[in-house]
Scaffold this motif. Structure first.
Motif, PDB file in Angstrom:
ATOM      1  N   ALA A 300      12.714  -5.876  -2.726  1.00  6.68           N
ATOM      2  CA  ALA A 300      13.820  -4.934  -2.799  1.00  6.68           C
ATOM      3  C   ALA A 300      13.642  -3.800  -1.791  1.00  6.68           C
ATOM      4  O   ALA A 300      14.595  -3.169  -1.393  1.00  6.68           O
ATOM      5  CB  ALA A 300      13.927  -4.361  -4.200  1.00  6.68           C
ATOM      6  N   HIS A 301      12.411  -3.555  -1.407  1.00  4.01           N
ATOM      7  CA  HIS A 301      12.146  -2.475  -0.459  1.00  4.01           C
ATOM      8  C   HIS A 301      11.562  -3.064   0.810  1.00  4.01           C
ATOM      9  O   HIS A 301      11.535  -4.270   0.979  1.00  4.01           O
ATOM     10  CB  HIS A 301      11.240  -1.451  -1.114  1.00  4.01           C
ATOM     11  N   ARG A 302      11.053  -2.208   1.675  1.00  6.76           N
ATOM     12  CA  ARG A 302      10.641  -2.664   2.998  1.00  6.76           C
ATOM     13  C   ARG A 302       9.241  -3.266   3.006  1.00  6.76           C
ATOM     14  O   ARG A 302       8.410  -2.915   3.835  1.00  6.76           O
ATOM     15  CB  ARG A 302      10.655  -1.486   3.966  1.00  6.76           C
ATOM     16  N   VAL A 304       6.311  -6.304   0.984  1.00  7.56           N
ATOM     17  CA  VAL A 304       6.054  -7.392   0.047  1.00  7.56           C
ATOM     18  C   VAL A 304       5.051  -6.883  -0.983  1.00  7.56           C
ATOM     19  O   VAL A 304       4.088  -6.211  -0.631  1.00  7.56           O
ATOM     20  CB  VAL A 304       5.452  -8.618   0.775  1.00  7.56           C
ATOM     21  N   ASP A 305       5.302  -7.192  -2.247  1.00  5.86           N
ATOM     22  CA  ASP A 305       4.357  -6.800  -3.292  1.00  5.86           C
ATOM     23  C   ASP A 305       3.596  -8.029  -3.787  1.00  5.86           C
ATOM     24  O   ASP A 305       4.199  -9.043  -4.119  1.00  5.86           O
ATOM     25  CB  ASP A 305       5.095  -6.171  -4.486  1.00  5.86           C
ATOM     26  N   TYR A 306       2.288  -7.900  -3.835  1.00  6.20           N
ATOM     27  CA  TYR A 306       1.440  -8.970  -4.365  1.00  6.20           C
ATOM     28  C   TYR A 306       0.780  -8.453  -5.623  1.00  6.20           C
ATOM     29  O   TYR A 306      -0.087  -7.566  -5.551  1.00  6.20           O
ATOM     30  CB  TYR A 306       0.352  -9.349  -3.364  1.00  6.20           C
ATOM     31  N   PRO A 381      -1.229  -2.812 -11.191  1.00  5.23           N
ATOM     32  CA  PRO A 381      -2.014  -3.121  -9.989  1.00  5.23           C
ATOM     33  C   PRO A 381      -1.314  -4.136  -9.079  1.00  5.23           C
ATOM     34  O   PRO A 381      -0.941  -5.216  -9.532  1.00  5.23           O
ATOM     35  CB  PRO A 381      -3.323  -3.687 -10.539  1.00  5.23           C
ATOM     36  N   HIS A 382      -1.100  -3.750  -7.862  1.00  4.33           N
ATOM     37  CA  HIS A 382      -0.548  -4.660  -6.870  1.00  4.33           C
ATOM     38  C   HIS A 382      -0.796  -4.109  -5.480  1.00  4.33           C
ATOM     39  O   HIS A 382      -1.103  -2.933  -5.318  1.00  4.33           O
ATOM     40  CB  HIS A 382       0.943  -4.899  -7.103  1.00  4.33           C
ATOM     41  N   LEU A 383      -0.688  -4.979  -4.501  1.00  7.09           N
ATOM     42  CA  LEU A 383      -0.741  -4.545  -3.109  1.00  7.09           C
ATOM     43  C   LEU A 383       0.686  -4.474  -2.592  1.00  7.09           C
ATOM     44  O   LEU A 383       1.440  -5.445  -2.684  1.00  7.09           O
ATOM     45  CB  LEU A 383      -1.546  -5.539  -2.255  1.00  7.09           C
ATOM     46  N   HIS A 384       1.056  -3.328  -2.071  1.00  2.00           N
ATOM     47  CA  HIS A 384       2.318  -3.214  -1.359  1.00  2.00           C
ATOM     48  C   HIS A 384       1.994  -3.317   0.119  1.00  2.00           C
ATOM     49  O   HIS A 384       1.196  -2.551   0.646  1.00  2.00           O
ATOM     50  CB  HIS A 384       2.997  -1.872  -1.683  1.00  2.00           C
ATOM     51  N   TYR A 385       2.584  -4.302   0.782  1.00  2.00           N
ATOM     52  CA  TYR A 385       2.233  -4.609   2.173  1.00  2.00           C
ATOM     53  C   TYR A 385       3.464  -4.519   3.065  1.00  2.00           C
ATOM     54  O   TYR A 385       4.528  -5.058   2.726  1.00  2.00           O
ATOM     55  CB  TYR A 385       1.643  -6.025   2.225  1.00  2.00           C
TER      56      TYR A 385
HETATM   57 ZN   LIG Z   1       6.115  -2.536  -2.894  1.00  2.00          ZN
END
Ligand SMILES: [Zn+2]
Length: 439
Positions: A300-302, A304-306, A381-385
Motif C-alpha cells: 500500500a505504501h512505497r 515491501v513489508d516482510y 515485527p517486520h522489515l519494511h524495505y
Molecule cells: Zn512497510
C-alpha cells in the motif's frame, strides 16, 4: 558433446551418468606423496558427518590368524576435545609401547597427530596388543593400520562417492519445501535453488504461488550403494507466476570461471537481491514449509513489508556505502544504503543494527546490516524495505553484476556445457509425470 543417457530418463527412473570422480582426484596425490597427501586430507575440513562404513571382517580374520589364543576385541572410540592418542590407547588398555612404535611410521604419525573432536577411531586388540587401527580421514578415505609380522602395515582405503545425475520436476501445491522434498530433493538443494541460483530473480518470501513449477538436474552421491547426499545442482528451471527462469552450472576447464549462468551466459548473480532476508524465516505463521499467505504482502505504501520474527538478520541487498543508520521517525531504526548511480535501499523498523553498521561504512551484498524488529510506527515485527532510484520507489532492478558474464574466449566451452545441461533439463518436461531420480 557428452552423450546423454536419454533412455534412462525416458524410463522415468533415471539411474544415469554414473562416475567415480571425487575420491580418485584425492587419492592420486596421496599415492604419489603419501605424507603430503595424508596431511592435506587431514587438514581438509569435513563438510558433514556422514558415517563411512569400515569393513573390519578381513582385519578381524587377520587378527584371529595372528593371535589364535587371544580373542580380539574391537572398540570404536569417539575423540573428545583435548583428547590425545596416548589417552585413548590407555583408556582402551592397549600396551603403551605400541604408540611409540606407530609414531615411528611417518605415514601414521602424520595421520594420527591431528585429532579432531568427533573423529572415530576403531581399534582392534587382543590382550592389549594392537592388531589394527582404522581412522576415517574424510568421507572417502580411511587410514588402516594392521599388524604385519613384527611391525605394522599402513594402508589408505579409498571409498569414493559414486556420483549419479538425477533430474526431477515438481509443481508447488503447498510450498517450495514440500514440493522439493516430495520430489526427493535434499533441503540443502532446495536452499541452493532459492538462495544461490534464483535469489536475484525471484522473491521467495513473497512471490511463490500455487502452480509454480521447478525442474532440477543435480548430482546424487552414493557410497557402497547407499545414498549419502545431494551434490551440485547442474541445471535448474523455475516457472514463477508463468515466468520461466533457467540456470546452468558452469565451471571452465581452466578453473577461471565457476557459477550459475543463464543459458545465454549471463551470471545469475545480480547487483540486487530480490529479498534482503532469508525466505525461510518469513511468513506470518513462521513456517518455512508453508506457502507464504498472499495476505502477508502489503504494497500500500512505497515499499515491501516482510513479516518475520524479531531478530531475523537483514542483508544488504547490494554493494554500497551506508548513508544513514539511526532513528528516523515512523521508520524507527533505519539503514539507508547508497549503491551509486542514484540507487539507494532503505530498511526500517529494525530491532538493532549490525555490528559494523555506521554511516560511511562500505557494505557488501548479503552482509548483515541489522535485525528485524518493530521500532517506529509498526504494529508487529517486520522489515519494511524500499528500493529507490533517484528518490522514486521502484522494484529492484535485475542489473547483472559486470563481472559475471562468461568471457568471450570461453563461449564455446560454455555453449557445449549449457547444451548438455539444458537437454537434461528438457527431459524432465514430460506430459506423463516427473522423471524422478531414484534407484
Ligand atoms: Zn512497510
Amino acid at each position: 558433446m557428452p552423450t546423454l543417457p536419454i533412455a534412462d530418463f525416458r524410463g522415468g527412473r533415471a539411474a544415469t551418468t554414473r562416475s567415480v570422480a571425487t575420491g580418485r582426484r584425492w587419492l592420486a596425490p596421496a599415492a604419489a606423496l603419501p605424507l603430503i597427501g595424508a596431511l592435506a586430507l587431514l587438514l581438509r575440513p569435513t563438510a558433514d558427518d556422514v558415517p563411512a562404513t569400515i569393513d573390519l571382517t578381513q582385519l578381524a580374520a587377520a587378527a584371529a590368524a595372528a593371535a589364535p589364543e587371544a580373542s580380539p576385541l574391537s572398540v570404536e572410540v569417539r575423540v573428545e576435545s583435548n583428547d590425545t592418542l596416548d589417552r585413548i590407547f590407555r583408556s582402551v588398555g592397549i600396551d603403551h609401547t605400541t604408540l611409540s612404535e606407530l609414531r615411528q611410521l611417518s605415514d601414521v604419525r602424520k595421520a594420527l597427530d591431528v585429532l579432531r573432536p568427533g573423529d572415530i577411531i576403531t581399534l582392534t586388540h587382543a590382550d592389549g596388543a594392537l592388531l589394527s587401527l582404522n581412522r576415517r580421514i574424510s568421507n572417502t578415505l580411511t587410514l588402516s593400520v594392521a599388524r604385519a609380522g613384527d611391525g605394522y602395515a599402513v594402508d589408505y582405503i579409498e571409498n569414493p562417492f559414486e556420483v549419479e545425475v538425477g533430474a526431477t520436476r515438481a509443481r508447488i501445491d503447498s510450498s517450495l519445501f514440500a514440493a522439493g522434498r516430495a520430489a526427493g530433493l535434499g533441503s540443502e538443494t532446495i536452499m541452493v535453488l532459492a538462495n544461490e541460483i534464483f535469489g536475484w530473480d525471484i522473491d521467495f518470501a513473497l512471490d511463490i504461488r500455487r502452480g509454480d513449477e521447478f525442474a532440477v538436474v543435480y548430482q546424487r552421491k552414493f557410497q557402497d550403494g547407499r545414498y549419502v547426499r545431494d551434490g551440485r545442482v547442474l541445471a535448474a528451471e523455475f516457472v514463477n507466476q508463468g515466468r520461466v527462469h533457467r540456470a546452468v552450472w558452469f565451471e571452465s576447464a581452466d578453473g577461471s570461471v565457476r557459477g550459475y549462468f543463464t543459458p545465454e551466459g549471463r551470471g545469475m548473480r545480480k547487483a540486487f537481491l530480490r529479498a534482503p532476508l532469508d525466505f525461510t524465516r518469513i511468513s506470518s505463521g513462521f513456517n518455512p514449509r508453508r506457502l507464504h499467505p498472499i495476505s502477508g504482502r502489503v504494497r500500500a505504501h512505497r515499499g515491501v513489508d516482510y513479516a518475520a520474527p524479531t531478530g531475523t538478520p537483514i542483508w544488504a541487498a547490494g554493494d554500497g556505502r551506508i548513508q544513514f543508520a539511526g532513528r528516523k521517525g515512523g521508520y524507527g531504526n533505519t539503514v539507508i544504503i547508497d549503491h551509486g548511480r542514484g540507487v539507494s535501499t532503505l530498511y526500517a523498523h529494525m530491532s538493532r543494527f549490525g555490528r559494523a553498521t555506521r554511516a560511511g561504512t562500505r557494505v557488501a551484498q548479503g552482509q548483515v546490516i541489522g535485525y528485524v524488529g518493530s521500532t517506529g510506527a509498526s504494529t508487529g515485527p517486520h522489515l519494511h524495505y524500499e528500493y529507490l532510484v533517484g528518490g522514486q520507489h521502484r522494484n529492484p532492478a535485475t542489473v547483472t553484476l559486470p563481472d559475471t558474464e562468461v568471457p568471450a574466449h570461453l563461449e564455446a566451452e560454455f555453449g557445449a556445457a549449457a547444451a548438455t545441461a539444458l537437454a537434461q533439463l528438457r527431459l524432465t518436461d514430460r506430459s506423463d509425470g516427473p522423471a524422478l531420480a531414484s534407484r
